[in-house]
Design a protein around this motif. Structure first.
Motif, PDB file in Angstrom:
ATOM      1  N   ASP A  49       0.855  -1.183   0.000  1.00 51.89           N
ATOM      2  CA  ASP A  49       0.000   0.000   0.000  1.00 51.89           C
ATOM      3  C   ASP A  49       0.891   1.233   0.000  1.00 51.89           C
ATOM      4  O   ASP A  49       1.620   1.491   0.955  1.00 51.89           O
ATOM      5  CB  ASP A  49      -0.894  -0.015   1.230  1.00 51.89           C
ATOM      6  N   ASP A  50       0.828   2.021  -1.080  1.00 49.77           N
ATOM      7  CA  ASP A  50       1.732   3.150  -1.242  1.00 49.77           C
ATOM      8  C   ASP A  50       1.444   4.296  -0.288  1.00 49.77           C
ATOM      9  O   ASP A  50       2.230   5.235  -0.192  1.00 49.77           O
ATOM     10  CB  ASP A  50       1.670   3.678  -2.686  1.00 49.77           C
ATOM     11  N   SER A  51       0.328   4.270   0.437  1.00 52.35           N
ATOM     12  CA  SER A  51       0.000   5.365   1.348  1.00 52.35           C
ATOM     13  C   SER A  51       0.641   5.192   2.717  1.00 52.35           C
ATOM     14  O   SER A  51       0.428   6.020   3.604  1.00 52.35           O
ATOM     15  CB  SER A  51      -1.516   5.479   1.498  1.00 52.35           C
ATOM     16  N   TYR A  52       1.427   4.135   2.913  1.00 52.77           N
ATOM     17  CA  TYR A  52       2.077   3.882   4.186  1.00 52.77           C
ATOM     18  C   TYR A  52       3.597   3.966   4.045  1.00 52.77           C
ATOM     19  O   TYR A  52       4.144   3.817   2.952  1.00 52.77           O
ATOM     20  CB  TYR A  52       1.717   2.498   4.724  1.00 52.77           C
ATOM     21  N   SER A  53       4.261   4.188   5.154  1.00 54.42           N
ATOM     22  CA  SER A  53       5.713   4.124   5.223  1.00 54.42           C
ATOM     23  C   SER A  53       6.113   3.295   6.436  1.00 54.42           C
ATOM     24  O   SER A  53       5.430   3.314   7.464  1.00 54.42           O
ATOM     25  CB  SER A  53       6.342   5.519   5.338  1.00 54.42           C
ATOM     26  N   ILE A  54       7.220   2.565   6.316  1.00 53.20           N
ATOM     27  CA  ILE A  54       7.784   1.826   7.441  1.00 53.20           C
ATOM     28  C   ILE A  54       8.934   2.642   8.011  1.00 53.20           C
ATOM     29  O   ILE A  54       9.842   3.041   7.273  1.00 53.20           O
ATOM     30  CB  ILE A  54       8.293   0.447   6.997  1.00 53.20           C
ATOM     31  N   TYR A  55       8.889   2.900   9.298  1.00 50.48           N
ATOM     32  CA  TYR A  55       9.955   3.635   9.973  1.00 50.48           C
ATOM     33  C   TYR A  55      10.828   2.662  10.758  1.00 50.48           C
ATOM     34  O   TYR A  55      10.324   1.783  11.459  1.00 50.48           O
ATOM     35  CB  TYR A  55       9.379   4.673  10.922  1.00 50.48           C
ATOM     36  N   MET A  56      12.134   2.837  10.633  1.00 52.91           N
ATOM     37  CA  MET A  56      13.086   2.065  11.423  1.00 52.91           C
ATOM     38  C   MET A  56      13.732   3.013  12.420  1.00 52.91           C
ATOM     39  O   MET A  56      14.384   3.981  12.042  1.00 52.91           O
ATOM     40  CB  MET A  56      14.150   1.419  10.544  1.00 52.91           C
ATOM     41  N   ILE A  57      13.533   2.744  13.708  1.00 54.63           N
ATOM     42  CA  ILE A  57      14.060   3.588  14.769  1.00 54.63           C
ATOM     43  C   ILE A  57      15.174   2.847  15.477  1.00 54.63           C
ATOM     44  O   ILE A  57      15.006   1.707  15.903  1.00 54.63           O
ATOM     45  CB  ILE A  57      12.963   3.962  15.787  1.00 54.63           C
ATOM     46  N   GLY A  58      16.323   3.485  15.602  1.00 53.76           N
ATOM     47  CA  GLY A  58      17.428   2.863  16.313  1.00 53.76           C
ATOM     48  C   GLY A  58      18.363   2.120  15.400  1.00 53.76           C
ATOM     49  O   GLY A  58      18.539   0.914  15.516  1.00 53.76           O
ATOM     50  N   CYS A  59      18.977   2.821  14.461  1.00 58.15           N
ATOM     51  CA  CYS A  59      19.962   2.213  13.572  1.00 58.15           C
ATOM     52  C   CYS A  59      21.357   2.460  14.141  1.00 58.15           C
ATOM     53  O   CYS A  59      21.613   3.489  14.750  1.00 58.15           O
ATOM     54  CB  CYS A  59      19.872   2.807  12.174  1.00 58.15           C
ATOM     55  N   SER A  60      22.241   1.542  13.928  1.00 56.34           N
ATOM     56  CA  SER A  60      23.605   1.689  14.418  1.00 56.34           C
ATOM     57  C   SER A  60      24.570   1.551  13.253  1.00 56.34           C
ATOM     58  O   SER A  60      24.369   0.736  12.354  1.00 56.34           O
ATOM     59  CB  SER A  60      23.920   0.632  15.477  1.00 56.34           C
ATOM     60  N   LYS A  61      25.628   2.344  13.253  1.00 59.23           N
ATOM     61  CA  LYS A  61      26.627   2.265  12.183  1.00 59.23           C
ATOM     62  C   LYS A  61      27.373   0.947  12.231  1.00 59.23           C
ATOM     63  O   LYS A  61      27.802   0.420  11.214  1.00 59.23           O
ATOM     64  CB  LYS A  61      27.608   3.432  12.294  1.00 59.23           C
ATOM     65  N   TYR A  62      27.538   0.399  13.440  1.00 62.33           N
ATOM     66  CA  TYR A  62      28.288  -0.839  13.589  1.00 62.33           C
ATOM     67  C   TYR A  62      27.377  -1.917  14.170  1.00 62.33           C
ATOM     68  O   TYR A  62      26.722  -1.693  15.199  1.00 62.33           O
ATOM     69  CB  TYR A  62      29.490  -0.617  14.509  1.00 62.33           C
ATOM     70  N   PRO A  63      27.337  -3.073  13.559  1.00 63.66           N
ATOM     71  CA  PRO A  63      26.400  -4.113  14.009  1.00 63.66           C
ATOM     72  C   PRO A  63      26.678  -4.620  15.415  1.00 63.66           C
ATOM     73  O   PRO A  63      25.784  -5.131  16.069  1.00 63.66           O
ATOM     74  CB  PRO A  63      26.581  -5.221  12.969  1.00 63.66           C
ATOM     75  N   ASP A  64      27.909  -4.486  15.908  1.00 65.16           N
ATOM     76  CA  ASP A  64      28.237  -4.980  17.242  1.00 65.16           C
ATOM     77  C   ASP A  64      28.237  -3.873  18.286  1.00 65.16           C
ATOM     78  O   ASP A  64      28.685  -4.064  19.409  1.00 65.16           O
ATOM     79  CB  ASP A  64      29.612  -5.666  17.228  1.00 65.16           C
ATOM     80  N   SER A  65      27.727  -2.704  17.924  1.00 61.54           N
ATOM     81  CA  SER A  65      27.714  -1.577  18.841  1.00 61.54           C
ATOM     82  C   SER A  65      26.773  -1.849  20.012  1.00 61.54           C
ATOM     83  O   SER A  65      25.736  -2.472  19.864  1.00 61.54           O
ATOM     84  CB  SER A  65      27.273  -0.302  18.117  1.00 61.54           C
ATOM     85  N   ASP A  66      27.134  -1.347  21.194  1.00 63.40           N
ATOM     86  CA  ASP A  66      26.282  -1.500  22.367  1.00 63.40           C
ATOM     87  C   ASP A  66      25.102  -0.554  22.338  1.00 63.40           C
ATOM     88  O   ASP A  66      24.112  -0.766  23.038  1.00 63.40           O
ATOM     89  CB  ASP A  66      27.082  -1.248  23.657  1.00 63.40           C
TER      90      ASP A  66
END
Length: 315
Positions: A18-35
């Protein structure tokens, strides 16, 4: 706003996007092993089929083990922890996609991390208080105040919650080092939790619950091994294994449901610099769409939310 990076698509004719929606991703990290995780949010534009950076980082700095829920087309971020030892948070922030702004909301009674959140009957529920030795406490926000509510029957952490049939379900998780299969639900009418007699087919932790129509789906899991199956619980209380499986290449998945599809984001196993968004069409073993995450997105402890309406876009 320009795309945050390249993407590839494999779309089947039956995709229910459905093009009227967006998925938001909150909490991205530059490094996958970051705390810690933080930085700008990312938004997947359904119309353009591209990831875009939202230039409004979460206030208060980086955090992890927080909870996310949607309330009337806004995103609520509750609790979590910072990279500093014992720095557990009770703060609550609300994101408005129309104004592209964060606002502080009244803080919870207790500091919480590893919690889940749910919105039902004009109330926001913060479930679990991990800093009190994996407790089962619940707080509810109503008319500008946080008040204690009925605790869960089972103590657990790293579990999943979902709202279905005007009830809050809590499933799986870990307690005393053991993955759980138990499921319980909270009724806002009786203000009490009830344990279902029928448990999940297998133990799950670090997974998601997604609700589509009259079915609730347990998606993924990453306890002792990656769980590929998607199990569904019908309204009559029976569990079955769905036809769709998550690729064994995806780990640490998070997911949301939209229309008749489940949107799954996770790392490609063995490739720490690569992740994918997979849109799984239920009832069809094929993947409706695959979109590689932009390289600047480093998925680690992120949460997903779905919002309608086109958000503000800076020039």
């Amino acid at each position: 706003m320009a795309s945050a990076g390249p993407s590839t698509h494999e779309r089947s004719p039956g995709c229910q996007c459905d093009d009227s929606y967006s998925i938001y991703m909150i909490g991205c990290s530059k490094y996958p092993d970051s705390d810690t995780v933080g930085g700008p949010m990312q938004r997947y534009d359904m119309g353009e089929r591209q990831w875009k950076k939202v230039d409004r980082p979460l206030p208060g700095g980086k955090r992890y083990n927080f909870a996310v829920t949607t309330v009337r087309n806004t995103i609520w971020v509750l609790g979590g922890a910072t990279g500093v030892l014992d720095s557990i948070l009770k703060s609550v922030f609300v994101y408005d996609p129309v104004r592209n702004e964060w606002e502080g909301e009244k803080a919870m009674i207790h500091c919480k991390q590893g919690l889940c959140a749910a919105f039902i009957e004009n109330r926001v529920y913060a479930i679990l208080d991990i800093c009190r030795k994996y407790g089962n406490t619940v707080e509810v926000y109503y008319k500008g105040m946080w008040v204690p509510s009925s605790p869960m029957r089972h103590r657990r952490h790293s579990f999943a919650t979902a709202v279905a049939e005007y009830q809050i379900y809590a499933a799986g998780g870990i307690w005393n080092g053991e993955e759980l299969m138990s499921v319980e639900y909270y009724s806002p009418l009786t203000f009490s939790w009830t344990v279902l007699s029928l448990r999940m087919p297998e133990p799950r932790a670090y997974f998601q619950l997604a609700v589509i129509g009259d079915k609730m789906y347990a998606v993924g899991g990453d306890a002792y091994q990656s769980i590929k199956s998607i199990d569904s619980m019908y309204t009559d209380g029976q569990w079955s294994t769905g036809a769709v499986h998550i690729s064994h290449y995806l780990r640490n998945v998070v997911s949301v449901a939209l229309n008749k599809d489940i949107y799954v984001v996770g790392w490609i196993f063995g490739h720490h610099d690569e992740g994918q968004l997979r849109i799984l069409q239920l009832g069809d073993a094929s993947t409706s769409l695959v979109a590689n995450l932009p390289r600047e997105i480093r998925f680690n402890g992120a949460r997903l939310a779905v919002l309608k309406m086109q958000p503000f876009e800076a020039e």
